[in-house]
Design a protein around this motif. Sequence first.
Motif, short mmCIF file in Angstrom:
data_model
loop_
_atom_site.label_atom_id
_atom_site.label_comp_id
_atom_site.label_asym_id
_atom_site.label_seq_id
_atom_site.Cartn_x
_atom_site.Cartn_y
_atom_site.Cartn_z
N HIS A 53 59.30 78.52 31.56
CA HIS A 53 59.21 77.37 30.66
C HIS A 53 59.88 76.13 31.28
O HIS A 53 59.35 75.01 31.22
N GLN A 57 58.19 72.54 32.20
CA GLN A 57 58.74 71.29 31.68
C GLN A 57 59.11 70.33 32.82
O GLN A 57 58.88 69.13 32.73
N ASN A 58 59.67 70.88 33.89
CA ASN A 58 60.05 70.06 35.04
C ASN A 58 58.81 69.46 35.69
O ASN A 58 58.81 68.30 36.11
N GLU A 60 55.98 68.74 34.17
CA GLU A 60 55.52 67.66 33.28
C GLU A 60 56.39 66.41 33.45
O GLU A 60 55.89 65.28 33.50
N PHE A 61 57.71 66.63 33.53
CA PHE A 61 58.63 65.50 33.70
C PHE A 61 58.35 64.77 35.02
O PHE A 61 58.28 63.54 35.05
#
Length: 189
Positions: A53, A57-58, A60-61
Motif C-alpha cells: 500500500h 501511495q508513493n 501516486e505521490f
Amino acid sequence: MLKDMKRKDDILPKLMTSAGSYEDLFRKEIAKYDHICEEISQNLQAQEQLLLHIRAQNGEFAATFNVEDYRAAYEKCYKQIEVAIARYREIKDKINEGLKFYVTLQEATTSVKQQCSDFVMTRSIQCRDMIEDVQKQMSGLSIQDGKNSSAYNYSSTRPPQQPSSQSKPPTNQPHPQTPYYHPTATTLL
C-alpha cells in the motif's frame, strides 16, 4: 508479556517427573505458544500488505508532484548557490587585496608628499638666502665710487653681469649653493 510467560513457564520439574516420551512433553508445552506464532504470522502478512500500500501511495505521490523534476530543480538551485558563494568569497578576497594595496599606496603617497614638502622648504630657504646675498652685494655696489659701478651692466630682466676684466667678487661674502633651477622674477614674488 513474553518475558513473563517465559519466566512462569518452567518445564524442568515436569521433565524430572515425566515417565513418558520427552517429545510428547515438548509438543504439549510448545503448543502453548501457537497462538503467539499465529499472531506473528498475521502481523507479517499485514506488514506485507502495508508495504504494498505504501509503495502504491508513493508512486501516486511521485506522479502527482513530479519528484524527479523537483530533485533536478533542487540540484540546479544548489549549484547556483554554490557558485554564488564561491564568487562572494573570491570578491571578498580581491577586496581585501585591494584594500591592502591602497593602504600601502596611501603610505607611499604620504611619504612622497612629505619628501616633496621638505624639498620645497629647503629650496625656499636657499632662495631666500640667495636673495639676501644678492641684496647685500647690490647694496655694497651702490656705496662704491662711480668707477667700479660703471663697470657693471644692470638689466631689469637679467641678474647683474660682471665686467669682462675678470674681476672677482669680494672673498668675505659667502658663496651660496647653486640652485637646481633658475627662478624667474614671477617666482621670487
